[in-house]
Design a protein around this motif. Structure first.
Motif, short mmCIF file in Angstrom:
data_model
loop_
_atom_site.label_atom_id
_atom_site.label_comp_id
_atom_site.label_asym_id
_atom_site.label_seq_id
_atom_site.Cartn_x
_atom_site.Cartn_y
_atom_site.Cartn_z
N ILE A 105 16.21 44.57 -27.29
CA ILE A 105 15.72 45.12 -26.02
C ILE A 105 16.72 46.12 -25.47
O ILE A 105 17.92 45.88 -25.46
CB ILE A 105 15.48 44.00 -25.00
N THR A 106 16.19 47.26 -24.99
CA THR A 106 17.01 48.25 -24.30
C THR A 106 16.44 48.48 -22.91
O THR A 106 15.26 48.22 -22.65
CB THR A 106 17.06 49.59 -25.06
N THR B 49 13.05 49.41 -16.52
CA THR B 49 12.02 48.88 -17.41
C THR B 49 12.71 48.54 -18.73
O THR B 49 13.79 49.04 -19.03
CB THR B 49 10.88 49.89 -17.65
N LEU B 50 12.07 47.70 -19.51
CA LEU B 50 12.63 47.26 -20.78
C LEU B 50 11.78 47.78 -21.92
O LEU B 50 10.57 47.97 -21.76
CB LEU B 50 12.69 45.74 -20.84
N ALA C 247 6.94 36.65 -24.91
CA ALA C 247 7.35 35.79 -23.80
C ALA C 247 8.83 36.01 -23.46
O ALA C 247 9.20 36.05 -22.28
CB ALA C 247 7.09 34.33 -24.14
N GLY C 248 9.67 36.18 -24.48
CA GLY C 248 11.09 36.45 -24.24
C GLY C 248 11.30 37.77 -23.53
O GLY C 248 12.13 37.88 -22.62
N LEU C 249 10.55 38.79 -23.93
CA LEU C 249 10.63 40.09 -23.27
C LEU C 249 10.25 39.96 -21.80
O LEU C 249 10.92 40.51 -20.92
CB LEU C 249 9.71 41.09 -23.97
N LEU C 250 9.19 39.23 -21.50
CA LEU C 250 8.76 39.04 -20.12
C LEU C 250 9.82 38.30 -19.31
O LEU C 250 10.09 38.65 -18.16
CB LEU C 250 7.43 38.29 -20.07
N GLU C 251 10.41 37.28 -19.90
CA GLU C 251 11.44 36.53 -19.18
C GLU C 251 12.67 37.39 -18.90
O GLU C 251 13.22 37.37 -17.80
CB GLU C 251 11.85 35.29 -19.96
N VAL C 252 13.08 38.19 -19.86
CA VAL C 252 14.22 39.08 -19.66
C VAL C 252 13.89 40.12 -18.59
O VAL C 252 14.72 40.43 -17.73
CB VAL C 252 14.65 39.75 -20.98
N ALA C 253 12.67 40.63 -18.58
CA ALA C 253 12.26 41.60 -17.55
C ALA C 253 12.35 40.96 -16.16
O ALA C 253 12.80 41.60 -15.20
CB ALA C 253 10.85 42.10 -17.81
N ALA D 89 8.14 46.60 -20.70
CA ALA D 89 7.96 45.51 -19.73
C ALA D 89 8.72 45.83 -18.46
O ALA D 89 9.71 46.57 -18.48
CB ALA D 89 8.44 44.19 -20.31
N GLU D 90 8.23 45.27 -17.37
CA GLU D 90 8.95 45.35 -16.11
C GLU D 90 8.70 44.09 -15.31
O GLU D 90 7.66 43.45 -15.44
CB GLU D 90 8.56 46.59 -15.29
#
Length: 131
Positions: free
Chosen positions: A16-17, A27-28, A49-55, A92-93
């Protein structure tokens, strides 16, 4: 604490960046690669789900930074999968919908080509320990 400092190690594993935005949480971007592959040609649900949690974490840390900071602990996470994530980059945001004294409510959205057609969304509640 900058949002970059708030990224958990799992974000690096996913690749992720962050894309900074003026005055708002970044935003990610999750690039598609073999490490996030589920069934052929699709993102794994855990990576989404991991992307959403990190966002959500990034947006909450951004909001807390303006109030002197704090530590967070997830209370619950609900993820809604709306369509399959294809073999392309995913954005994602997170949006802090309520920042209380001890509890924060955060929503997160993931999309690929069109933000108006999300592939998944999440609602999360966090316990806040103010510093």
């Amino acid at each position: 604490m900058s949002p970059l400092d708030a990224l958990p190690p799992y974000a690096e594993l996913l690749g992720i960046t962050l894309t900074p935005r003026d005055g708002a949480a970044p935003t990610l971007l999750l690039p598609f690669r073999d490490a996030v592959l589920g069934r052929p040609g699709f993102l794994h649900g855990g990576a989404i789900a991991g992307l959403l949690e990190v966002a959500a974490i990034v947006s909450l840390q951004h909001a807390l930074a303006g109030e002197g900071g704090g530590r967070i602990k997830p209370v619950n996470v609900t993820v809604d999968f709306m369509r399959g994530g294809r073999d392309k980059p995913t954005h994602a945001e997170g949006i802090v919908t309520r920042l209380g004294t001890r509890i924060a409510n955060v929503e997160a959205l993931a999309w690929q080509d069109d933000r108006a057609r999300p592939i998944a969304s999440a609602r999360m509640n966090y316990l806040i320990v103010r510093e």
